[in-house]
Design an enzyme around this catalytic site. Structure first.
Site, PDB file in Angstrom:
ATOM      1  N   TYR A  33       0.912  -1.537  -0.265  1.00 52.76           N
ATOM      2  CA  TYR A  33      -0.141  -0.126  -0.319  1.00 52.76           C
ATOM      3  C   TYR A  33       0.606   1.661  -0.041  1.00 52.76           C
ATOM      4  O   TYR A  33       1.672   1.420   0.680  1.00 52.76           O
ATOM      5  CB  TYR A  33      -1.408   0.257   0.866  1.00 52.76           C
ATOM      6  CG  TYR A  33      -0.253   0.380   1.802  1.00 52.76           C
ATOM      7  CD1 TYR A  33       0.526  -0.730   3.457  1.00 52.76           C
ATOM      8  CD2 TYR A  33      -0.308   1.619   3.025  1.00 52.76           C
ATOM      9  CE1 TYR A  33       0.566  -0.111   4.405  1.00 52.76           C
ATOM     10  CE2 TYR A  33      -0.092   2.278   4.004  1.00 52.76           C
ATOM     11  CZ  TYR A  33       0.416   0.583   5.035  1.00 52.76           C
ATOM     12  OH  TYR A  33       1.490   1.144   6.137  1.00 52.76           O
ATOM     13  N   LYS A 148       6.418  -1.856   1.944  1.00 53.43           N
ATOM     14  CA  LYS A 148       4.822  -1.349   2.876  1.00 53.43           C
ATOM     15  C   LYS A 148       4.269  -2.635   2.168  1.00 53.43           C
ATOM     16  O   LYS A 148       3.097  -2.118   1.315  1.00 53.43           O
ATOM     17  CB  LYS A 148       4.930   0.337   2.093  1.00 53.43           C
ATOM     18  CG  LYS A 148       4.106   1.030   2.678  1.00 53.43           C
ATOM     19  CD  LYS A 148       4.594   2.448   2.472  1.00 53.43           C
ATOM     20  CE  LYS A 148       3.559   3.015   3.830  1.00 53.43           C
ATOM     21  NZ  LYS A 148       3.164   2.987   4.681  1.00 53.43           N
ATOM     22  N   GLU A 180      11.219   2.583  14.774  1.00 53.72           N
ATOM     23  CA  GLU A 180      10.673   3.314  14.326  1.00 53.72           C
ATOM     24  C   GLU A 180       9.568   3.215  15.043  1.00 53.72           C
ATOM     25  O   GLU A 180       8.709   2.632  15.453  1.00 53.72           O
ATOM     26  CB  GLU A 180       9.655   3.320  12.482  1.00 53.72           C
ATOM     27  CG  GLU A 180       9.765   1.851  12.116  1.00 53.72           C
ATOM     28  CD  GLU A 180       9.645   1.981  10.797  1.00 53.72           C
ATOM     29  OE1 GLU A 180       9.887   2.645  10.182  1.00 53.72           O
ATOM     30  OE2 GLU A 180       9.453   0.556  10.377  1.00 53.72           O
ATOM     31  N   LEU A 205      10.620   1.043   7.076  1.00 50.95           N
ATOM     32  CA  LEU A 205      10.438   1.819   5.947  1.00 50.95           C
ATOM     33  C   LEU A 205      10.865   2.925   5.616  1.00 50.95           C
ATOM     34  O   LEU A 205      11.450   3.760   6.331  1.00 50.95           O
ATOM     35  CB  LEU A 205       8.191   2.111   6.496  1.00 50.95           C
ATOM     36  CG  LEU A 205       8.078   2.388   4.535  1.00 50.95           C
ATOM     37  CD1 LEU A 205       8.221   0.884   4.292  1.00 50.95           C
ATOM     38  CD2 LEU A 205       7.083   2.742   5.077  1.00 50.95           C
TER      39      LEU A 205
HETATM   40  N1  PDD Z   1       2.101   5.188   7.368  1.00 49.84           N
HETATM   41  N2  PDD Z   1       7.086   3.099   9.381  1.00 49.84           N
HETATM   42  C1  PDD Z   1       6.297   2.967   9.083  1.00 49.84           C
HETATM   43  C2  PDD Z   1       6.292   2.336   9.601  1.00 49.84           C
HETATM   44  C3  PDD Z   1       5.316   3.312   8.268  1.00 49.84           C
HETATM   45  O1  PDD Z   1       4.025   2.377   8.320  1.00 49.84           O
HETATM   46  C4  PDD Z   1       5.081   4.909   7.772  1.00 49.84           C
HETATM   47  C5  PDD Z   1       3.735   5.421   7.106  1.00 49.84           C
HETATM   48  C6  PDD Z   1       6.517   5.364   8.013  1.00 49.84           C
HETATM   49  C7  PDD Z   1       6.484   6.734   7.057  1.00 49.84           C
HETATM   50  O2  PDD Z   1       6.559   6.730   6.135  1.00 49.84           O
HETATM   51  P1  PDD Z   1       6.052   8.201   4.290  1.00 49.84           P
HETATM   52  O3  PDD Z   1       6.960   9.128   5.274  1.00 49.84           O
HETATM   53  O4  PDD Z   1       5.860   7.145   3.310  1.00 49.84           O
HETATM   54  O5  PDD Z   1       4.509   7.779   5.516  1.00 49.84           O
HETATM   55  C8  PDD Z   1       7.169   4.714   8.815  1.00 49.84           C
HETATM   56  C9  PDD Z   1       1.296   5.242   6.070  1.00 49.84           C
HETATM   57  C10 PDD Z   1       0.863   7.171   6.911  1.00 49.84           C
HETATM   58  C11 PDD Z   1       0.062   4.573   7.839  1.00 49.84           C
HETATM   59  O6  PDD Z   1       0.802   3.011   7.363  1.00 49.84           O
HETATM   60  O7  PDD Z   1      -0.310   5.106   7.659  1.00 49.84           O
END
Ligand code: PDD
Length: 285
Positions: A33, A148, A180, A205
């Site tokens: 996703y 992801k 994280e 991620l």
């Molecule tokens: N999540 N780390 C994890 C485990 C994440 O699920 C996310 C993002 C990030 C940040 O990535 P980015 O800057 O590309 O959004 C880091 C999304 C927002 C979600 O699951 O809703």
């Protein structure tokens, strides 16, 4: 008013959207996703999200449902049909529907593609104003967090464990070091003003917001170190924050019950949030 969502080639009211019970996303969490933020009805860093989606698909040898141009057109159509000015667009691709079997289905199985909007305030939020509290919990996720995928039960459990301790989110810890947040990347600012965040690897991620914020920090002459840090180092830090597409830069004001600095959002987190929003408003497409 109900949303219009996109499911496998059709725009339908959310109540009418349907996916097969045999979809491998449902049975095996065999899907990936992306979440892209929308400001003033425009997409923030769409190219970055599409590039990461392509990498996730390729790491899992999963077929692509359509071209980048078609994906962009669906994003724009959903923004228009739902009058979305501020919020996010969620996109999910799964390996499609096939009889239940651990082996991937035969080539030619049509991947499933679902997108929907979430209308939500991103800029003027309580979390940005007051900061958030985090609690450390063991990282119980799998070994390919750089992909992801939709298998989000482990981070969901970690978030609930943190909430049970009175925190807003978890900082997950593996082998003594913070990986994280449950849906964001984690940062601290040390006593000498150095910004520290975990280096890229399969353990985290590769955040699209992380890449932008680190570039902005370097441009603002902030010293950046990409390396693991411990919860003890974080508790002694001057400030801390998290980044994600759905929340931009959010200050962290408490870790495991210990207040950072004076317990209010730190100056570097506030500044990077401001720069990030200002630049995103300029460059959103
Ligand atoms: N999540 N780390 C994890 C485990 C994440 O699920 C996310 C993002 C990030 C940040 O990535 P980015 O800057 O590309 O959004 C880091 C999304 C927002 C979600 O699951 O809703």
């Amino acid at each position: 008013m109900s949303r219009i969502v996109y499911v496998n080639g059709e725009y339908v009211p959310e109540e009418e959207a349907k996916i097969s019970v045999f979809d491998r996303g449902f049975l095996f969490a065999d899907g990936v996703y992306e979440v892209t933020s929308v400001l003033e009805g425009r997409l923030v860093d769409f190219a970055g999200h599409i590039t990461r989606l392509r990498r996730s698909l390729s790491e899992l040898e999963m077929a692509s449902p359509c071209t980048d141009e078609a994906l962009e057109a669906i994003h724009r159509e959903l923004i228009a049909r739902n009058n979305l000015t501020e919020g996010v667009i969620y996109l999910q691709v799964t390996r499609g529907a096939a009889d239940r079997d651990f082996a991937y289905p035969a080539e030619g199985t049509q991947p499933s593609l679902v997108l929907f909007t979430q209308d939500k305030t991103l800029i003027d939020t309580k979390a940005a104003r007051d900061g958030i509290k985090v609690a450390s919990v063991p990282d119980i996720r799998w070994g390919r967090r750089d992909i992801k995928t939709v298998q989000l039960l482990a981070p969901s459990m970690c978030k609930m464990a943190a909430k049970a301790q009175g925190a807003d989110d978890a900082w997950m810890v593996e082998d003594g070091f913070v990986t994280e947040g449950t849906s964001n990347n984690a940062y601290i600012v040390t006593g000498d003003g150095t910004l520290v965040t975990r280096n890229l690897s399969n353990a985290i991620l590769h955040g699209i917001t992380r890449a932008a914020v680190l570039r902005m920090a370097r441009e603002a002459q902030i010293k950046v170190e990409e390396r693991p840090f411990t919860i003890d180092e974080a508790k002694a830090a001057r400030e801390a924050f998290v980044t994600a597409a759905s929340s931009f830069v959010n200050p962290v004001v408490e870790i495991d019950g210990v207040s950072l600095g004076d317990g209010t959002p730190g100056p570097i987190a506030r500044r990077l949030r401001e720069i990030y929003i200002e630049e995103s408003l300029k460059t959103a497409t």
